[in-house]
Design a protein around this motif. Structure first.
Motif, PDB file in Angstrom:
ATOM      1  N   GLY A   1       7.972   0.347   9.703  1.00 18.92           N
ATOM      2  CA  GLY A   1       7.325   1.577  10.256  1.00 18.92           C
ATOM      3  C   GLY A   1       5.784   1.691  10.581  1.00 18.92           C
ATOM      4  O   GLY A   1       5.379   2.599  11.354  1.00 18.92           O
ATOM      5  N   GLU A   2       5.283   0.389  10.297  1.00 23.98           N
ATOM      6  CA  GLU A   2       3.856   0.142  10.801  1.00 23.98           C
ATOM      7  C   GLU A   2       3.159   1.094  10.260  1.00 23.98           C
ATOM      8  O   GLU A   2       2.413   1.801  10.919  1.00 23.98           O
ATOM      9  N   CYS A   3       3.227   1.484   8.994  1.00 25.72           N
ATOM     10  CA  CYS A   3       2.443   2.542   8.075  1.00 25.72           C
ATOM     11  C   CYS A   3       2.187   2.390   6.913  1.00 25.72           C
ATOM     12  O   CYS A   3       3.138   1.953   6.236  1.00 25.72           O
ATOM     13  N   PRO A   4       1.030   2.956   6.158  1.00 27.85           N
ATOM     14  CA  PRO A   4       1.060   2.853   4.738  1.00 27.85           C
ATOM     15  C   PRO A   4       2.145   3.961   3.993  1.00 27.85           C
ATOM     16  O   PRO A   4       2.512   4.868   4.838  1.00 27.85           O
ATOM     17  N   VAL A   5       2.531   3.553   2.900  1.00 24.68           N
ATOM     18  CA  VAL A   5       3.522   4.554   2.270  1.00 24.68           C
ATOM     19  C   VAL A   5       2.785   4.653   0.726  1.00 24.68           C
ATOM     20  O   VAL A   5       2.202   3.637   0.230  1.00 24.68           O
ATOM     21  N   MET A   6       2.863   5.692   0.241  1.00 22.08           N
ATOM     22  CA  MET A   6       2.352   5.938  -1.336  1.00 22.08           C
ATOM     23  C   MET A   6       3.076   7.037  -1.942  1.00 22.08           C
ATOM     24  O   MET A   6       3.565   7.888  -1.433  1.00 22.08           O
TER      25      MET A   6
ATOM     26  N   ALA B   1      12.193   3.819  -3.734  1.00 23.26           N
ATOM     27  CA  ALA B   1      12.019   4.876  -2.561  1.00 23.26           C
ATOM     28  C   ALA B   1      12.457   4.332  -1.401  1.00 23.26           C
ATOM     29  O   ALA B   1      12.314   2.969  -1.153  1.00 23.26           O
ATOM     30  N   ARG B   2      12.635   5.284  -0.127  1.00 25.45           N
ATOM     31  CA  ARG B   2      12.784   4.673   1.045  1.00 25.45           C
ATOM     32  C   ARG B   2      11.861   5.322   1.938  1.00 25.45           C
ATOM     33  O   ARG B   2      11.673   6.398   1.715  1.00 25.45           O
ATOM     34  N   SER B   3      11.431   4.373   2.917  1.00 31.15           N
ATOM     35  CA  SER B   3      10.403   4.790   3.865  1.00 31.15           C
ATOM     36  C   SER B   3      11.129   5.597   4.935  1.00 31.15           C
ATOM     37  O   SER B   3      12.174   5.638   5.096  1.00 31.15           O
ATOM     38  N   LEU B   4      10.303   6.642   5.572  1.00 31.35           N
ATOM     39  CA  LEU B   4      10.817   7.235   6.552  1.00 31.35           C
ATOM     40  C   LEU B   4      11.327   6.431   7.920  1.00 31.35           C
ATOM     41  O   LEU B   4      12.310   6.874   8.493  1.00 31.35           O
ATOM     42  N   ALA B   5      10.906   5.272   7.884  1.00 34.32           N
ATOM     43  CA  ALA B   5      11.200   4.158   8.788  1.00 34.32           C
ATOM     44  C   ALA B   5      12.715   3.570   8.347  1.00 34.32           C
ATOM     45  O   ALA B   5      13.406   2.641   9.203  1.00 34.32           O
ATOM     46  N   GLY B   6      13.020   3.879   6.995  1.00 35.85           N
ATOM     47  CA  GLY B   6      14.268   3.164   6.733  1.00 35.85           C
ATOM     48  C   GLY B   6      14.028   1.876   5.708  1.00 35.85           C
ATOM     49  O   GLY B   6      14.810   1.151   5.407  1.00 35.85           O
ATOM     50  N   THR B   7      12.956   1.414   5.599  1.00 35.45           N
ATOM     51  CA  THR B   7      12.681   0.173   4.649  1.00 35.45           C
ATOM     52  C   THR B   7      12.874   0.800   3.028  1.00 35.45           C
ATOM     53  O   THR B   7      12.280   1.902   2.640  1.00 35.45           O
ATOM     54  N   THR B   8      13.520   0.059   2.439  1.00 35.61           N
ATOM     55  CA  THR B   8      13.437   0.262   0.829  1.00 35.61           C
ATOM     56  C   THR B   8      12.518  -0.509   0.011  1.00 35.61           C
ATOM     57  O   THR B   8      12.520  -1.561   0.161  1.00 35.61           O
ATOM     58  N   PHE B   9      12.016   0.171  -0.847  1.00 35.94           N
ATOM     59  CA  PHE B   9      10.950  -0.409  -1.634  1.00 35.94           C
ATOM     60  C   PHE B   9      11.648  -0.193  -3.064  1.00 35.94           C
ATOM     61  O   PHE B   9      11.830   1.056  -3.519  1.00 35.94           O
ATOM     62  N   ASP B  10      11.878  -1.463  -3.731  1.00 37.43           N
ATOM     63  CA  ASP B  10      12.606  -1.570  -4.887  1.00 37.43           C
ATOM     64  C   ASP B  10      11.793  -1.873  -6.103  1.00 37.43           C
ATOM     65  O   ASP B  10      10.527  -2.391  -5.757  1.00 37.43           O
ATOM     66  N   ASN B  11      12.301  -1.625  -7.198  1.00 40.21           N
ATOM     67  CA  ASN B  11      11.423  -1.861  -8.481  1.00 40.21           C
ATOM     68  C   ASN B  11       9.853  -1.373  -8.427  1.00 40.21           C
ATOM     69  O   ASN B  11       8.961  -2.175  -8.839  1.00 40.21           O
ATOM     70  N   VAL B  12       9.915  -0.079  -7.905  1.00 42.13           N
ATOM     71  CA  VAL B  12       8.673   0.419  -7.732  1.00 42.13           C
ATOM     72  C   VAL B  12       8.035   0.838  -9.248  1.00 42.13           C
ATOM     73  O   VAL B  12       9.023   1.369 -10.161  1.00 42.13           O
ATOM     74  N   ASP B  13       6.969   0.532  -9.551  1.00 40.93           N
ATOM     75  CA  ASP B  13       6.319   0.809 -10.932  1.00 40.93           C
ATOM     76  C   ASP B  13       5.515   2.041 -10.855  1.00 40.93           C
ATOM     77  O   ASP B  13       4.287   2.329 -10.167  1.00 40.93           O
ATOM     78  N   LEU B  14       5.837   3.225 -11.658  1.00 41.05           N
ATOM     79  CA  LEU B  14       5.189   4.326 -11.633  1.00 41.05           C
ATOM     80  C   LEU B  14       4.324   4.237 -12.819  1.00 41.05           C
ATOM     81  O   LEU B  14       3.871   5.563 -13.212  1.00 41.05           O
ATOM     82  N   SER B  15       4.101   3.484 -13.497  1.00 37.56           N
ATOM     83  CA  SER B  15       3.110   3.644 -14.709  1.00 37.56           C
ATOM     84  C   SER B  15       1.590   3.717 -14.494  1.00 37.56           C
ATOM     85  O   SER B  15       0.942   4.047 -15.256  1.00 37.56           O
ATOM     86  N   GLU B  16       1.265   3.293 -13.194  1.00 36.65           N
ATOM     87  CA  GLU B  16      -0.049   3.463 -12.822  1.00 36.65           C
ATOM     88  C   GLU B  16       0.034   4.898 -12.381  1.00 36.65           C
ATOM     89  O   GLU B  16       0.881   5.465 -11.874  1.00 36.65           O
ATOM     90  N   ASP B  17      -1.330   5.287 -11.810  1.00 36.56           N
ATOM     91  CA  ASP B  17      -1.393   6.256 -10.976  1.00 36.56           C
ATOM     92  C   ASP B  17      -0.998   6.603  -9.840  1.00 36.56           C
ATOM     93  O   ASP B  17      -0.565   7.772  -9.416  1.00 36.56           O
ATOM     94  N   GLU B  18      -0.655   5.533  -9.103  1.00 37.32           N
ATOM     95  CA  GLU B  18      -0.223   5.606  -7.822  1.00 37.32           C
ATOM     96  C   GLU B  18       0.284   4.321  -7.331  1.00 37.32           C
ATOM     97  O   GLU B  18       0.116   3.149  -7.886  1.00 37.32           O
ATOM     98  N   PHE B  19       1.412   4.357  -6.508  1.00 34.85           N
ATOM     99  CA  PHE B  19       2.062   3.074  -5.875  1.00 34.85           C
ATOM    100  C   PHE B  19       1.549   2.916  -4.368  1.00 34.85           C
ATOM    101  O   PHE B  19       1.746   4.271  -3.959  1.00 34.85           O
ATOM    102  N   ALA B  20       1.309   2.135  -3.847  1.00 26.55           N
ATOM    103  CA  ALA B  20       0.769   1.989  -2.485  1.00 26.55           C
ATOM    104  C   ALA B  20       1.265   0.652  -1.985  1.00 26.55           C
ATOM    105  O   ALA B  20       1.101  -0.364  -2.510  1.00 26.55           O
ATOM    106  N   GLU B  21       1.889   0.775  -0.590  1.00 27.26           N
ATOM    107  CA  GLU B  21       2.241  -0.479   0.013  1.00 27.26           C
ATOM    108  C   GLU B  21       2.419  -0.064   1.526  1.00 27.26           C
ATOM    109  O   GLU B  21       1.820   0.913   1.974  1.00 27.26           O
TER     110      GLU B  21
END
Length: 167
Positions: free
Chosen positions: A149-154, A124-144
Motif C-alpha cells: 500500500g506504500e503507506c505507514p500502518v499503526m 491486522a490487515r492493511s487497507l491495501a490487503g497486507t496481513t500483519f501477523d503476530n502483532v505485539d500490543l504489549s507496548e503503547d503502539e505498533f508501527a510498520e
C-alpha cells in the motif's frame, strides 16, 4: 452466573480487522487478566491466563471450564468458562467512530475479569490487503510500513473493557 464480553478499541491507521491471530475463536490465543473474587472483592496478585485449548472438568456436574481457582483471601472457589462465537474483529470503521468490539465472552461464576493485559498474537490487515501477523500490543503502539500500500500502518491507544452481555 454473569456473562461478560472483553471489548477492545484502538486507533487504527491504514489498518482494519484487528483480532487474535487465527480469529476471535482462536483456540491457542491466550487472554491475560486480573481477576476479582465476587465473594470478598479481593483482586488477584498475578495475571491469570486463559485459552480455549485448555479446559478442566467441573468439580460438580457435567462439562468443562477453562479455569477453576480458589480465592487466596476467602477460600471460595470460582470458575471462568470462555464462550466462543461472540467475538468480532475491530474494523477501521469502528475505530474511526471511537467504538469498541467484543473479541471473547466469558461465563463467570465466583470470579470476574477486571483488567485485560494486551500482549502478542494479534493480527491486522492493511487497507491495501497486507496481513500483519503476530502483532505485539504489549507496548503503547505498533508501527510498520505497508510495502504493498506504500503507506505507514499503526495501532495506538488500545484499551479494553468488560461489559455484561445478555444471554
Amino acid at each position: 452466573m454473569v456473562l461478560l464480553a472483553l471489548q477492545i478499541t484502538a486507533e487504527l491507521e491504514n489498518l482494519t480487522d484487528l483480532q487474535p491471530e487465527n480469529g476471535c475463536d482462536d483456540p491457542d490465543f491466550t487472554y491475560l487478566f486480573k481477576l476479582r473474587c465476587q465473594s470478598c472483592g479481593e483482586l488477584t496478585q498475578k495475571e491469570t491466563a486463559l485459552s480455549l485449548s485448555e479446559s478442566v472438568p467441573l468439580p460438580v456436574g457435567k462439562g468443562n471450564t477453562n479455569l477453576i481457582q480458589k480465592c487466596k483471601f476467602c477460600g471460595r472457589e470460582g470458575t471462568i468458562t470462555m464462550v466462543p462465537g461472540r467475538g468480532r474483529p475491530l474494523t477501521q470503521e469502528l475505530s474511526e467512530a471511537g467504538k469498541s468490539t467484543p473479541v471473547m465472552a466469558f461465563e463467570c461464576r465466583g470470579y470476574e475479569p477486571v483488567d485485560y493485559v494486551f500482549g502478542g498474537g494479534w493480527k491486522a490487515r492493511s487497507l491495501a490487503g497486507t496481513t500483519f501477523d503476530n502483532v505485539d500490543l504489549s507496548e503503547d503502539e505498533f508501527a510498520e510500513y505497508d510495502e504493498k500500500g506504500e503507506c505507514p500502518v499503526m495501532i495506538s491507544k488500545h484499551s479494553s473493557s468488560f461489559v455484561v452481555l445478555k444471554n
